[in-house]
Design a protein around this motif. Structure first.
Motif, short mmCIF file in Angstrom:
data_model
loop_
_atom_site.label_atom_id
_atom_site.label_comp_id
_atom_site.label_asym_id
_atom_site.label_seq_id
_atom_site.Cartn_x
_atom_site.Cartn_y
_atom_site.Cartn_z
N LYS A 1 26.13 46.86 23.95
CA LYS A 1 26.70 46.44 25.24
C LYS A 1 28.22 46.37 25.14
CE LYS A 1 26.73 42.60 28.56
NZ LYS A 1 28.20 42.55 28.65
N GLY A 2 28.90 46.81 26.19
CA GLY A 2 30.36 46.73 26.22
C GLY A 2 30.83 45.29 26.36
N SER A 3 31.96 44.96 25.75
CA SER A 3 32.49 43.60 25.83
C SER A 3 32.98 43.31 27.24
CB SER A 3 33.65 43.43 24.84
OG SER A 3 33.21 43.63 23.51
N ASP A 4 32.72 42.09 27.70
CA ASP A 4 33.20 41.67 29.02
C ASP A 4 34.72 41.51 29.00
OD1 ASP A 4 30.60 41.55 29.92
OD2 ASP A 4 30.39 39.39 29.60
N LEU A 5 35.33 41.73 30.15
CA LEU A 5 36.75 41.45 30.32
C LEU A 5 36.87 40.07 30.96
CD1 LEU A 5 39.79 42.24 30.49
CD2 LEU A 5 39.27 43.22 32.74
N VAL A 6 37.42 39.11 30.23
CA VAL A 6 37.56 37.74 30.72
C VAL A 6 39.02 37.51 31.11
CG1 VAL A 6 37.31 35.30 30.19
CG2 VAL A 6 35.66 36.94 29.28
N LEU A 7 39.25 37.24 32.40
CA LEU A 7 40.59 37.01 32.92
C LEU A 7 40.74 35.53 33.25
CD1 LEU A 7 40.89 40.12 35.27
CD2 LEU A 7 41.79 39.86 32.95
N VAL B 1 35.10 39.29 34.43
CA VAL B 1 34.80 37.87 34.69
C VAL B 1 36.11 37.09 34.84
CG1 VAL B 1 33.55 35.84 33.87
CG2 VAL B 1 32.77 38.13 33.22
N PHE B 2 36.21 36.29 35.90
CA PHE B 2 37.34 35.38 36.07
C PHE B 2 36.90 33.98 35.67
CE2 PHE B 2 38.80 38.91 38.54
CZ PHE B 2 40.19 38.83 38.49
N VAL B 3 37.74 33.30 34.88
CA VAL B 3 37.41 31.98 34.35
C VAL B 3 38.60 31.04 34.59
CG1 VAL B 3 36.90 30.65 32.26
CG2 VAL B 3 35.86 32.90 32.59
N VAL B 4 38.32 29.82 35.02
CA VAL B 4 39.37 28.82 35.22
C VAL B 4 39.78 28.25 33.87
CG1 VAL B 4 39.91 26.55 36.18
CG2 VAL B 4 38.65 28.21 37.55
N ASP B 5 41.09 28.25 33.63
CA ASP B 5 41.65 27.68 32.40
C ASP B 5 42.58 26.54 32.82
OD1 ASP B 5 43.02 27.01 30.09
OD2 ASP B 5 43.23 29.07 29.39
N ARG C 1 49.40 45.48 35.03
CA ARG C 1 48.76 45.76 36.32
C ARG C 1 47.30 46.15 36.21
NH1 ARG C 1 48.85 46.05 41.35
NH2 ARG C 1 48.88 48.29 41.58
N SER C 2 46.88 46.71 35.08
CA SER C 2 45.54 47.28 34.99
C SER C 2 44.75 46.62 33.87
CB SER C 2 45.63 48.79 34.75
OG SER C 2 44.37 49.38 34.78
N PHE C 3 43.49 46.26 34.19
CA PHE C 3 42.63 45.59 33.23
C PHE C 3 41.24 46.22 33.28
CE2 PHE C 3 45.90 42.71 34.56
CZ PHE C 3 46.27 42.02 33.41
#
Length: 428
Positions: free
Chosen positions: A81-87, A45-49, A62-64
């Motif tokens: 459930k696996g945890s989401d990756l929040v970028l 997931v990409f989130v605006v900060d 380089r890797s996420f």
């Protein structure tokens, strides 16, 4: 150096595998299947900060990867459930597929949260495959594989107004004077190496965001200097302020400078010249009385084209109020929304499946060899010794289109099909 570009690899979480187990209790000798489902893998997931304004967090890593889902368990227990990756990214970041350079998402406007790669679904436990005639299924469904792609992140600064001009004409000084920004200011060419943002506040609270766009010189559109690095930041602005040195401190011709910069803007993107422009003739504080020829030349050259000229001094503040109110009026007259780029690429719909299979003919014995990650996993989860298990596997081959491909390859009844350690004769 301002980090407005990065290339990273992102991977969603694999779905957990379904579980094979049977109920075992003291007074229930022949309990039914109770294998739980696997958990769903984590999403990317990409989130605006709003607290960050560069992509520097992605320059050294380089890797996420998101977390995989847990496998199912006995007693009908589902895997976690696996945890989401929040970028987190700054507003204005464009996410592109690295191979095709097509836009996946533009993190601008109302789009502040985007699932780019969904996690794999968890596999079903053996409890789901029980029927009236098959009450003890010894197989379960594997979890769906993770998705992995390489993406480029490109930041295009979001501002209402862009300050453009050659180096050392006073863009940074103006920005620091009219906003809360604190850019580095020095009497050197290219001292500004990153876009600086500031907010112009008015008494009625109706202000606007202004950006100092550096790196513009002749040849910028061809990549000379820092041109290509920063021209892209002008695309989102709605109004442009050309700043020129009206005192010609360095012997430059302000009229020629504006024509030169407009030429570079047009070469990069002709639509940029459609944006409203105003000219700020800076450094009038160092002009002696009666030395206003440059301002008059600018007015004679550009005002007939609908580009107003405002004499200002970024140092003393002279003329700034008139300039800022004129720019705000222009912004109020523009009803178009800021540029937001439409998606061009869907990773879920366009990605080559990691679960693909191959069908080849062994030249030595003529056997049809079928291999692939999903087939290998299905073989590990299916009890082929049981009639129901074998029928289950046959249905799987049909659903995946493998049987059709075997027929297209010319398979006939009685031919040998080899799948890893398994061999069987083909019959319709």
């Amino acid at each position: 150096m301002f980090a407005d570009h990065a290339k990273i690899i992102i991977k969603s979480g694999k779905g957990g595998n379904g579980h094979v187990s049977f109920r075992r209790e003291k007074y229930v000798p022949n309990g039914g299947p109770d294998g739980g489902d696997g958990g769903k893998g984590g999403d990317v997931v990409f989130v605006v900060d709003d607290g960050i304004n560069t992509l520097s967090d992605y320059r050294h890593k380089r890797s996420f990867s998101a977390q995989p889902g847990e496998d199912g368990k006995k007693r009908n227990c589902h895997g976690k459930k696996g945890s989401d990756l929040v970028l987190k990214v700054p507003a204005g970041t464009i996410i592109k597929d690295a191979k095709t350079d097509k836009i996946i998402a533009d993190m601008s406007g109302s789009n502040r949260r985007q699932v780019v790669l969904p996690g794999g679904n968890g596999g079903l436990g053996n409890q789901h495959f029980a029927t009236a005639t098959m009450q003890a299924p010894k197989y379960a469904q594997p979890g769906k594989e993770a998705m992995e792609i390489e993406v480029t992140l490109e930041l295009k600064v979001i501002a209402d107004v862009g300050l453009v001009g050659f180096p050392n004409v006073g863009k940074s000084t103006l920005l620091s004077r009219v906003t809360n920004a604190q850019p580095k200011i020095a009497d050197y060419h290219f001292t500004t190496l990153q876009p600086n943002l500031g907010v112009v506040d008015f008494e009625d609270g109706n202000g606007f965001v202004i950006a100092d766009i550096p790196g513009l010189i002749e040849g910028a559109s061809k990549g000379v200097g820092l041109g290509h690095e920063f021209l892209k930041h002008i695309e989102r602005t709605r109004v442009m302020i050309h700043i020129v040195d009206a005192a010609s401190v360095e012997g430059r011709d302000p009229v020629a400078d504006i024509h030169a910069i407009n030429k570079e803007l047009e070469a990069y993107n002709p639509d940029l010249l459609k944006k409203p422009q105003v000219i700020a003739a800076n450094k009038i504080d160092v002009l002696y009385e009666g030395e206003g020829e440059v301002v008059k030349l600018l007015q004679a050259e550009f005002e007939p084209l609908g580009i107003p000229v405002y004499p200002i001094s970024a140092v003393s503040g002279q003329g700034l109020k008139e300039l800022l109110y004129a720019v705000r009026k222009l912004l109020e007259e523009i009803h178009e929304e800021p540029v937001v780029y439409a998606p061009e690429y869907d990773p879920c719909g366009n990605q080559v499946k990691s679960e693909a299979y191959t069908v080849e003919i062994d030249q030595k014995d003529g056997a049809f060899v079928v291999e692939g990650p999903k087939i290998e996993k299905m073989l590990g989860y299916t009890n082929l010794e049981a009639e129901r298990g074998f029928l289950f596997f046959q249905n799987f081959l049909k659903e995946q289109g493998i049987l059709n491909e075997l027929e297209q390859k010319g398979i006939k009844e009685g031919d040998t099909v080899r799948m890893y350690s398994l061999e069987f004769e083909y019959y319709k």
